[in-house]
Design a protein around this motif. Structure first.
Motif, short mmCIF file in Angstrom:
data_model
loop_
_atom_site.label_atom_id
_atom_site.label_comp_id
_atom_site.label_asym_id
_atom_site.label_seq_id
_atom_site.Cartn_x
_atom_site.Cartn_y
_atom_site.Cartn_z
N LEU A 223 0.69 -1.17 0.29
CA LEU A 223 0.25 0.09 0.00
C LEU A 223 0.96 1.39 -0.22
CD1 LEU A 223 -2.33 -1.06 2.80
CD2 LEU A 223 -2.53 -1.50 -0.12
N TYR A 224 0.15 2.73 -1.08
CA TYR A 224 1.05 3.55 -0.61
C TYR A 224 -0.35 4.30 -0.04
CZ TYR A 224 2.56 8.13 -1.44
OH TYR A 224 3.30 9.70 -1.39
N LEU A 225 -0.40 5.00 1.01
CA LEU A 225 -0.34 6.07 1.91
C LEU A 225 -0.41 7.63 2.20
CD1 LEU A 225 -2.03 3.32 4.35
CD2 LEU A 225 -3.13 3.92 2.92
N GLU A 226 -1.02 8.06 1.46
CA GLU A 226 -0.93 9.84 1.99
C GLU A 226 -1.60 10.07 2.96
OE1 GLU A 226 -1.40 12.26 -1.79
OE2 GLU A 226 0.59 11.38 -2.90
N SER A 227 -2.62 10.07 3.36
CA SER A 227 -3.40 9.85 4.57
C SER A 227 -4.49 8.92 5.26
CB SER A 227 -4.07 11.49 4.59
OG SER A 227 -5.74 10.91 3.31
N LEU A 228 -4.27 8.62 6.47
CA LEU A 228 -5.34 8.13 7.08
C LEU A 228 -7.23 8.33 7.14
CD1 LEU A 228 -2.81 5.60 8.92
CD2 LEU A 228 -4.35 5.11 7.71
N ARG A 229 -7.95 8.91 6.48
CA ARG A 229 -8.93 9.25 7.22
C ARG A 229 -9.63 8.28 8.03
NH1 ARG A 229 -9.05 10.32 1.08
NH2 ARG A 229 -8.68 13.00 1.24
N GLU A 230 -9.93 7.44 8.11
CA GLU A 230 -10.41 6.32 8.55
C GLU A 230 -9.96 4.94 9.21
OE1 GLU A 230 -15.09 5.83 7.70
OE2 GLU A 230 -14.01 5.20 6.40
N ALA A 231 -8.81 4.87 10.11
CA ALA A 231 -8.89 3.76 10.83
C ALA A 231 -9.36 2.35 10.61
CB ALA A 231 -7.96 3.45 12.52
N GLY A 232 -10.40 2.20 11.10
CA GLY A 232 -11.46 0.66 11.39
C GLY A 232 -10.60 -0.31 9.80
N PRO A 233 -11.56 0.39 8.93
CA PRO A 233 -11.07 -0.03 7.63
C PRO A 233 -9.22 -0.60 7.44
CG PRO A 233 -12.17 0.93 6.77
CD PRO A 233 -11.44 1.90 8.49
N LEU A 234 -8.72 -0.12 7.40
CA LEU A 234 -7.31 -0.58 7.56
C LEU A 234 -6.52 -1.58 8.36
CD1 LEU A 234 -4.83 -0.69 6.24
CD2 LEU A 234 -3.50 1.55 8.01
N ALA A 235 -7.26 -1.29 9.87
CA ALA A 235 -7.14 -2.35 10.63
C ALA A 235 -7.77 -3.41 10.45
CB ALA A 235 -7.75 -1.87 12.03
N ALA A 271 -3.61 15.06 6.89
CA ALA A 271 -1.78 14.48 7.77
C ALA A 271 -2.60 13.73 8.72
CB ALA A 271 -1.09 15.62 7.61
N ASN A 272 -1.58 13.11 9.53
CA ASN A 272 -1.78 12.09 10.72
C ASN A 272 -0.26 12.14 11.09
OD1 ASN A 272 -3.49 10.42 8.27
ND2 ASN A 272 -3.96 10.16 10.89
N GLU A 273 -0.18 12.48 12.27
CA GLU A 273 1.08 12.51 12.96
C GLU A 273 1.60 10.96 13.38
OE1 GLU A 273 3.76 13.32 15.53
OE2 GLU A 273 2.80 11.33 16.29
N ASP A 274 3.24 11.96 12.83
CA ASP A 274 3.53 10.20 12.31
C ASP A 274 4.43 9.38 13.09
OD1 ASP A 274 4.95 9.45 9.62
OD2 ASP A 274 6.77 9.40 10.42
N ARG A 275 4.66 10.09 14.30
CA ARG A 275 4.58 8.77 15.89
C ARG A 275 3.31 7.38 15.82
NH1 ARG A 275 7.99 12.10 20.18
NH2 ARG A 275 6.09 13.17 19.52
N ALA A 276 2.22 8.37 15.86
CA ALA A 276 0.60 7.91 16.16
C ALA A 276 0.43 6.93 15.12
CB ALA A 276 0.04 8.47 16.10
N VAL A 277 1.28 7.18 13.78
CA VAL A 277 0.64 6.49 12.62
C VAL A 277 2.06 5.02 12.83
CG1 VAL A 277 1.36 5.63 10.01
CG2 VAL A 277 0.16 7.87 11.11
N ASP A 278 3.07 4.94 13.34
CA ASP A 278 4.00 3.72 13.69
C ASP A 278 3.58 3.27 14.54
OD1 ASP A 278 6.30 4.17 11.87
OD2 ASP A 278 7.35 5.43 13.26
N ALA A 279 3.34 3.98 15.38
CA ALA A 279 2.15 3.10 16.83
C ALA A 279 1.54 1.86 16.00
CB ALA A 279 2.22 3.73 17.96
N PHE A 280 0.22 2.77 14.74
CA PHE A 280 -0.99 2.17 14.39
C PHE A 280 -0.70 0.78 14.02
CE2 PHE A 280 -3.80 1.46 11.66
CZ PHE A 280 -4.96 1.20 11.63
N PHE A 281 0.81 0.74 12.99
CA PHE A 281 0.79 0.01 12.18
C PHE A 281 1.75 -1.21 12.97
CE2 PHE A 281 2.17 2.97 8.45
CZ PHE A 281 0.47 2.66 8.14
N GLU A 282 2.21 -0.73 14.03
CA GLU A 282 3.05 -1.63 15.30
C GLU A 282 2.29 -2.37 15.49
OE1 GLU A 282 5.54 -2.24 18.77
OE2 GLU A 282 6.15 -0.41 17.11
#
Length: 710
Positions: A223-235, A271-282
């Motif tokens: 995947l290539y993402l420039e933003s996350l508007r909804e976390a649920g579908p990616l989860a 935009a999403n704060e990048d450290r929070a994005v890292d935490a979400f991915f992990e």
């Protein structure tokens, strides 16, 4: 964008349509409205095509139709390849006809500004009311090479020949989607799905990821993402990938402030704060890559190698310099060049010339030129060594006189027998191609190879976390203050909130007069800190409203008088004072929490004190998590070494600090969108067994109305 179940009919029709209308169809295969027809005729699409062109009776050998309304049936899918108001009218016509899904290639919507966004939102609302799904607008289109439904105008499919395979590439950016496709094909990797979502007025990358993961032939999703508007579908996509054992690897751009601005100008993204994005991915077991090239390198190894059991790498090369470079690259990425067993070294000595190296890394030297069978003799020996979790075969020089085909055959046989990851370094194109033809992942240098091996190990550890979501140990009280409250709490209220939710806080007393402050000091014991306490003054130090180390009646009363005068000048009417024990610890750490409007609650932990913002030595986790995960995160910080004890200092009570973080995460989950932020700095961490205590805290809440709006 409302969430829609990934199994809905519109999504299914997008990927496997029985019929496709092309609005703006062209007889010229190099035009946007002509290329999808050309691709589908060329790649064996078995469904029915309905070119819409009022000026022609036939388009590229297919019967043309003057309008959507003239069609004998409602097609499963429509490609809208006309501009401006024509595109909006075409989408409305599709919805009225009962088309299940539409791909809007046309631009000029949210990426252009507020007027374009309003036009896009209105068009999408009408489509959704009719039950039609939309990809785009401003989309390059979708391509499924498994069934020939190439509803895309990408030029890359002409430049780099398609080949069906196990990979799905899904991107908000059409250009990036084509680039990743091209890089994969250059490495000989087959690609089944290539989908670009554009502005994502409706269908998102994550929804398409879920849909492609339901294709049993898909073995890797990129995947290539420039933003996350909804976390649920990616989860949801991550859970589905984890259940199937399929790697989900993501590039999320906009890491920097400048990058986030560029992303917003590109797709109208948030935009999403990048450290929070890292935490979400992990948390959800998603492997993150930094750029498209790294994304493809990770995919090549993940597709062609099993997950490693541990971090130990055995290196075999015909160059001593390459052995050194590989060792450096491994160490920098947390991998180990573990020593080989004595029996292994003896067996290698029996097969290699006396000037070769039998320790790890194994340098078989230029003897490989005179003995093309060395690979086949050496690899089975190291394959049985107990220190080996992964292997790197580094061939910096080969060519005339070298039997590269035999090397590749021996390496491929070894990889199959070992059932462990094997990566190859070969920068010469012809050498790399020979190894790839045998199904081996090949990299241009040692850094790339060790990066990929390290990523594969991270992927294993992410899967072992089972999505990073340990069972919660009981969520604490959810509502921290009266329903109407919002904004900052006073320090006393903040500490009370934390104490009520399982965190250890400094011993303190709330006072309103100098006599009460003196009495509190006598009860607590010298020395103490005196701090003005008001929700109107979240940052007290800058006003001189903090006095430390007070240890007698006179100094306490003098500080109280000074602060009272300052509060009067500042117009603070609800002033009170906090008298708190001066607490010493080995280290000053910091804890924090906030609720990201998209990703949900996140917790920060790391170095504290007055330099916290300058050092930025912090980690971010997404609750629920357990104390072991917090300790692991702390080990990766600069402060982690200090917490273990250095220069005679005892180890710090990291477990107590971790328990504080877990309790904070539980509270953040319970509070939900009511919570704006929590800052706890410092947390004084004592020696092992002495605990960790929150000394200063600031809680900010959203009002009850804001919570309901969220």
């Amino acid at each position: 964008m409302a969430s829609v179940p990934t199994g809905d009919a519109g999504l299914a029709r997008l990927l496997d349509p029985a019929s496709i209308a092309i609005v703006g169809a062209s007889d010229n295969p190099d035009k946007i409205g002509g290329r999808p027809i050309h691709y589908m005729r060329r790649h064996g699409y078995a469904g029915t095509l309905y070119p819409i062109n009022p000026q022609r009776a036939e388009v590229q050998g297919e019967r043309a139709w003057p309008s959507l309304a003239a069609l004998p049936v409602a097609p499963d899918l429509a490609i809208v390849a006309v501009a401006g108001e024509q595109a909006v009218r075409a989408v409305d016509d599709c919805a009225a006809l009962g088309v299940a899904a539409a791909i809007v290639i046309s631009a000029g919507f949210s990426e252009t500004g507020e007027a374009g966004r309003a036009l896009q939102d209105a068009m999408t609302a009408r489509a959704r009311a009719a039950g039609m799904r939309i990809v785009g607008p401003n989309s390059q289109g979708l391509a499924n090479f498994g069934n020939g439904a190439i509803a895309s105008f990408s030029t890359m499919f002409l430049e780099v020949a398609p080949g069906d395979g196990p990979v799905a590439v899904i991107s908000q950016s059409g250009g990036m989607c084509a680039m990743v496709y091209g890089l994969l094909r250059q490495r000989g990797i087959g690609v089944r799905h290539v989908h670009a979502t554009g502005n994502e007025a409706d269908v998102s990358v994550a929804e398409l990821a879920c849909a492609t993961l339901r294709d049993p032939q898909v073995g890797c999703v990129l995947l290539y993402l420039e933003s996350l508007r909804e976390a649920g579908p990616l989860a949801d996509a991550a859970a589905l990938a984890r259940a199937r054992g399929v790697p989900l690897i993501v590039v999320k751009s906009g890491r920097s402030e400048a990058g986030a601005r560029a992303a917003a100008s590109h797709t109208g993204a948030l935009a999403n704060e990048d450290r929070a994005v890292d935490a979400f991915f992990e948390h959800h077991g998603i492997l993150r890559a930094r750029d498209p090239q790294e994304l493809v390198r990770y995919a090549e190894l993940a597709l062609r190698a099993p997950l490693p059991q541990g971090p130990r790498v055995v290196v075999v090369s015909n160059s001593g310099a390459s052995c050194v470079l590989a060792s450096d690259a491994a160490a920098e990425r947390g991998l180990e060049i573990a020593p080989l067993a004595d029996a292994t070294q003896q067996a290698l000595a029996d097969r290699l010339p006396g000037y070769a190296t039998t320790v790890n890394p194994v340098d078989i030297t230029a003897a490989l030129l005179s003995n093309n069978g060395l690979f086949g003799q050496v690899l089975p020996v190291i394959g049985s060594d107990p220190a080996a979790d992964m292997f790197l075969l580094d061939i910096p020089v080969a060519g005339r006189g070298y039997d590269v085909a035999s090397f590749a055959t021996d390496a491929a046989n070894f990889a199959r027998a070992a059932s462990k990851p094997v990566a190859v370094v070969a920068w010469q194109d012809n050498v790399a191609a020979t190894f790839r033809a045998h199904g081996l992942p090949v990299y241009a240098d040692e850094i790339q190879a060790m990066d990929a091996l390290s990523a594969l190990l991270r992927l294993r550890r992410l899967r072992e976390r089972d999505g990073g979501a340990p069972a919660s140990h009981g969520v604490m009280a959810a509502d921290p203050a009266p329903e109407a409250a919002g904004g900052f709490l006073s320090e006393a209220a903040s500490l009370a909130l934390l104490a009520g939710n399982g965190l250890a806080v400094i011993e303190h007393a709330l006072c309103h007069t100098a006599d009460e402050a003196v009495a509190a000091w006598r009860r607590i014991g010298a020395p103490v800190a005196l701090k003005a306490c008001s929700a109107q003054l979240p940052h007290k130090s800058e006003h001189g409203l903090v006095a430390l180390g007070l240890d007698d009646d006179a100094s306490l009363r003098a500080a109280f008088s000074h602060q009272a005068q300052t509060l009067g000048k500042l117009g603070v009417r609800d002033g009170a004072w906090l008298v708190a024990r001066m607490h010493r610890g080995l280290h000053e750490c910091a804890l924090g929490a906030r609720v990201d409007p998209v990703l949900g609650p996140v917790v920060m932990i790391g170095s504290g004190g007055k330099y916290v913002e300058a050092l930025r030595d912090v980690a971010v986790l997404m609750p629920p998590f357990d104390a072991a995960q917090v300790v692991e995160k702390l080990r990766g910080l600069r402060v982690g070494a200090l917490l273990q004890g250095v220069r005679g200092d005892p180890p710090a009570d990291v477990e107590a600090l971790a328990r504080q973080a877990v309790a904070l995460g539980e509270y953040a989950r319970a509070a939900g969108p009511r919570l704006a932020s929590i800052d706890i700095n410092p947390v004084m961490v004592g020696a092992e067994g002495q605990g960790a205590v929150a000394v200063d805290a600031l809680v900010e809440l959203h009002s009850a109305n804001a919570r309901e709006a969220a």
